[in-house]
Scaffold this motif. Structure first.
Motif, PDB file in Angstrom:
ATOM      1  N   LEU A  88      15.166  99.918 -14.773  1.00 13.94           N
ATOM      2  CA  LEU A  88      16.291 100.279 -15.571  1.00 13.94           C
ATOM      3  C   LEU A  88      17.316 101.401 -15.060  1.00 13.94           C
ATOM      4  CD1 LEU A  88      14.808  99.282 -19.185  1.00 13.94           C
ATOM      5  CD2 LEU A  88      16.504  98.102 -17.728  1.00 13.94           C
ATOM      6  N   ILE A  89      16.292 102.491 -14.378  1.00 14.92           N
ATOM      7  CA  ILE A  89      17.026 103.598 -14.147  1.00 14.92           C
ATOM      8  C   ILE A  89      17.560 103.461 -12.520  1.00 14.92           C
ATOM      9  CG2 ILE A  89      16.569 106.042 -13.471  1.00 14.92           C
ATOM     10  CD1 ILE A  89      14.589 106.263 -15.777  1.00 14.92           C
ATOM     11  N   LEU A  90      16.768 102.651 -11.608  1.00 14.48           N
ATOM     12  CA  LEU A  90      17.017 102.634 -10.458  1.00 14.48           C
ATOM     13  C   LEU A  90      18.359 101.722 -10.204  1.00 14.48           C
ATOM     14  CD1 LEU A  90      16.191 102.810  -7.224  1.00 14.48           C
ATOM     15  CD2 LEU A  90      15.125 100.552  -7.842  1.00 14.48           C
ATOM     16  N   ILE A  91      18.696 100.732 -10.873  1.00 16.17           N
ATOM     17  CA  ILE A  91      19.872  99.739 -10.715  1.00 16.17           C
ATOM     18  C   ILE A  91      21.142 100.630 -11.245  1.00 16.17           C
ATOM     19  CG2 ILE A  91      20.816  97.465 -11.717  1.00 16.17           C
ATOM     20  CD1 ILE A  91      18.445  97.333  -9.867  1.00 16.17           C
ATOM     21  N   PRO A  92      21.312 101.158 -12.115  1.00 12.19           N
ATOM     22  CA  PRO A  92      22.588 102.228 -12.456  1.00 12.19           C
ATOM     23  C   PRO A  92      22.834 103.152 -11.373  1.00 12.19           C
ATOM     24  CG  PRO A  92      21.340 102.048 -14.479  1.00 12.19           C
ATOM     25  CD  PRO A  92      20.247 101.128 -13.369  1.00 12.19           C
ATOM     26  N   LEU A  93      21.512 103.725 -11.021  1.00 14.70           N
ATOM     27  CA  LEU A  93      21.713 104.723  -9.686  1.00 14.70           C
ATOM     28  C   LEU A  93      22.220 104.285  -8.351  1.00 14.70           C
ATOM     29  CD1 LEU A  93      18.521 107.108 -10.206  1.00 14.70           C
ATOM     30  CD2 LEU A  93      21.287 107.492 -10.621  1.00 14.70           C
ATOM     31  N   TRP A  94      21.730 102.852  -8.089  1.00 18.02           N
ATOM     32  CA  TRP A  94      22.026 102.248  -6.904  1.00 18.02           C
ATOM     33  C   TRP A  94      23.693 101.889  -7.069  1.00 18.02           C
ATOM     34  CZ3 TRP A  94      24.113  97.337  -5.925  1.00 18.02           C
ATOM     35  CH2 TRP A  94      24.295  96.865  -4.753  1.00 18.02           C
ATOM     36  N   LEU A  95      24.048 101.436  -8.269  1.00 16.45           N
ATOM     37  CA  LEU A  95      25.422 101.077  -8.692  1.00 16.45           C
ATOM     38  C   LEU A  95      26.371 102.364  -8.398  1.00 16.45           C
ATOM     39  CD1 LEU A  95      25.231  98.644 -11.729  1.00 16.45           C
ATOM     40  CD2 LEU A  95      25.709  98.031  -9.338  1.00 16.45           C
ATOM     41  N   LEU A  96      26.070 103.163  -8.925  1.00 15.01           N
ATOM     42  CA  LEU A  96      26.755 104.691  -8.670  1.00 15.01           C
ATOM     43  C   LEU A  96      26.694 105.158  -7.320  1.00 15.01           C
ATOM     44  CD1 LEU A  96      25.601 106.653 -11.850  1.00 15.01           C
ATOM     45  CD2 LEU A  96      27.784 105.802 -11.596  1.00 15.01           C
ATOM     46  N   LEU A  97      25.729 104.887  -6.646  1.00 13.60           N
ATOM     47  CA  LEU A  97      25.870 105.419  -5.073  1.00 13.60           C
ATOM     48  C   LEU A  97      26.877 104.376  -4.326  1.00 13.60           C
ATOM     49  CD1 LEU A  97      24.669 106.865  -2.767  1.00 13.60           C
ATOM     50  CD2 LEU A  97      22.820 105.134  -2.639  1.00 13.60           C
ATOM     51  N   ALA A  98      26.706 102.941  -4.756  1.00 19.85           N
ATOM     52  CA  ALA A  98      27.623 102.042  -4.090  1.00 19.85           C
ATOM     53  C   ALA A  98      28.968 102.340  -4.175  1.00 19.85           C
ATOM     54  CB  ALA A  98      27.171 100.687  -4.572  1.00 19.85           C
ATOM     55  N   THR A  99      29.208 102.627  -5.648  1.00 18.30           N
ATOM     56  CA  THR A  99      30.532 102.956  -6.084  1.00 18.30           C
ATOM     57  C   THR A  99      31.239 104.237  -5.542  1.00 18.30           C
ATOM     58  OG1 THR A  99      30.368 101.922  -8.269  1.00 18.30           O
ATOM     59  CG2 THR A  99      32.164 103.507  -7.926  1.00 18.30           C
ATOM     60  N   TYR A 100      30.282 105.094  -5.240  1.00 20.50           N
ATOM     61  CA  TYR A 100      30.508 106.616  -4.517  1.00 20.50           C
ATOM     62  C   TYR A 100      30.958 106.513  -3.047  1.00 20.50           C
ATOM     63  CZ  TYR A 100      30.231 111.232  -2.776  1.00 20.50           C
ATOM     64  OH  TYR A 100      30.423 112.451  -1.979  1.00 20.50           O
ATOM     65  N   THR A 101      30.309 105.588  -2.484  1.00 22.54           N
ATOM     66  CA  THR A 101      30.535 105.306  -0.978  1.00 22.54           C
ATOM     67  C   THR A 101      31.585 104.589  -0.722  1.00 22.54           C
ATOM     68  OG1 THR A 101      29.157 103.365  -0.986  1.00 22.54           O
ATOM     69  CG2 THR A 101      27.884 105.544  -0.576  1.00 22.54           C
ATOM     70  N   LEU A 102      31.929 103.630  -1.913  1.00 20.90           N
ATOM     71  CA  LEU A 102      33.067 103.033  -1.585  1.00 20.90           C
ATOM     72  C   LEU A 102      34.557 103.759  -1.634  1.00 20.90           C
ATOM     73  CD1 LEU A 102      34.270  99.774  -1.387  1.00 20.90           C
ATOM     74  CD2 LEU A 102      34.112  99.967  -4.211  1.00 20.90           C
ATOM     75  N   THR A 103      34.313 104.800  -2.505  1.00 25.10           N
ATOM     76  CA  THR A 103      35.638 105.599  -2.780  1.00 25.10           C
ATOM     77  C   THR A 103      35.638 106.858  -1.525  1.00 25.10           C
ATOM     78  OG1 THR A 103      34.559 107.096  -4.530  1.00 25.10           O
ATOM     79  CG2 THR A 103      35.822 105.115  -5.342  1.00 25.10           C
ATOM     80  N   LEU A 104      34.449 106.965  -1.132  1.00 24.87           N
ATOM     81  CA  LEU A 104      34.493 107.750   0.095  1.00 24.87           C
ATOM     82  C   LEU A 104      35.565 108.001   1.046  1.00 24.87           C
ATOM     83  CD1 LEU A 104      32.593 110.704   0.261  1.00 24.87           C
ATOM     84  CD2 LEU A 104      31.232 109.375   1.630  1.00 24.87           C
ATOM     85  N   GLY A 105      36.269 108.811   1.566  1.00 28.13           N
ATOM     86  CA  GLY A 105      37.218 108.636   2.740  1.00 28.13           C
ATOM     87  C   GLY A 105      38.298 107.667   2.628  1.00 28.13           C
ATOM     88  N   ARG A 106      38.867 107.500   1.255  1.00 28.05           N
ATOM     89  CA  ARG A 106      39.937 106.738   0.890  1.00 28.05           C
ATOM     90  C   ARG A 106      41.181 107.351   1.310  1.00 28.05           C
ATOM     91  NH1 ARG A 106      42.990 104.996  -4.025  1.00 28.05           N
ATOM     92  NH2 ARG A 106      43.814 103.140  -3.335  1.00 28.05           N
ATOM     93  N   ASN A 107      42.094 106.600   2.078  1.00 29.48           N
ATOM     94  CA  ASN A 107      43.340 107.538   2.249  1.00 29.48           C
ATOM     95  C   ASN A 107      44.445 106.490   1.613  1.00 29.48           C
ATOM     96  OD1 ASN A 107      42.180 108.767   4.311  1.00 29.48           O
ATOM     97  ND2 ASN A 107      42.781 107.578   5.752  1.00 29.48           N
TER      98      ASN A 107
END
Length: 191
Positions: free
Chosen positions: A110-129
């Protein structure tokens, strides 16, 4: 044995990795707790199961039992992340013992899944022009991330519910022996 109306689960019940049911047993509270205690071993944080080490597993389940409750989980070296945490409460009635059972994902998952989703969202928005090409690329990455999250969710819930089916079979063998149950009795109710 069981009334189909109460044991059938709808499609909606499979969407959430949670299961709750109630058993009725002719056994006493002490007999049920004793039978569960015989079928489990003490909980261990880590288990070493590999080709080089012999498994210390003697039972299929681990956990603890109290006077009128139990908290167990299935020992499965390959799919422990999907294995539900089973909690049960025993309530003595005049004619039978009620066993309320709840199965849910373990706290770690229950803790791992939201952390994974947050990490995926962060990497998605990283380096956006702000260029048009970056916008199209961002939309494409967003769709890919959503598809991956959907696949993860489907795999998680499917495996969780397949483990629930195995656990229900195990609990039926302990809590309600077939020789003591009327063939047309309603002995399991779905919440």
């Amino acid at each position: 044995m069981a009334n189909n109306k109460t044991t059938d689960r709808s499609f909606i019940d499979y969407l959430i990795p949670y299961y709750s049911c109630e058993f009725k047993s002719a056994l006493s509270k002490e007999e049920i707790i004793g039978r569960i205690a015989k079928k489990i071993e003490p909980e261990k944080l880590f288990r070493i199961n590999s080709l080089f080490f012999k498994s210390s597993k003697t039972q299929d389940y681990q956990g603890a039992v109290g006077n009128s409750d139990f908290k167990i989980s299935r020992i499965n070296s390959k799919k422990n992340i999907y294995s539900p945490l089973i909690t049960g409460y025993l309530i003595k009635s005049n004619q039978y013992t009620r066993v309320q059972v709840k199965m849910r994902l373990k706290l770690f998952v229950l803790i791992l899944i939201p952390l994974w989703l947050l990490l995926a969202t962060y990497t998605l928005t990283l380096g956006r022009n702000d260029s048009a090409l970056a916008h199209e690329e961002f939309i494409f990455q967003l769709v890919i991330q959503l598809v991956v999250m959907l696949i993860l969710y489907v795999v998680l819930t499917y495996n969780f519910h397949s483990m629930v089916t195995k656990n229900i079979r195990f609990l039926k063998s302990i809590i309600v022996p077939l020789e003591q149950v009327d063939s047309d009795a309603n002995w399991i109710t779905r919440n």
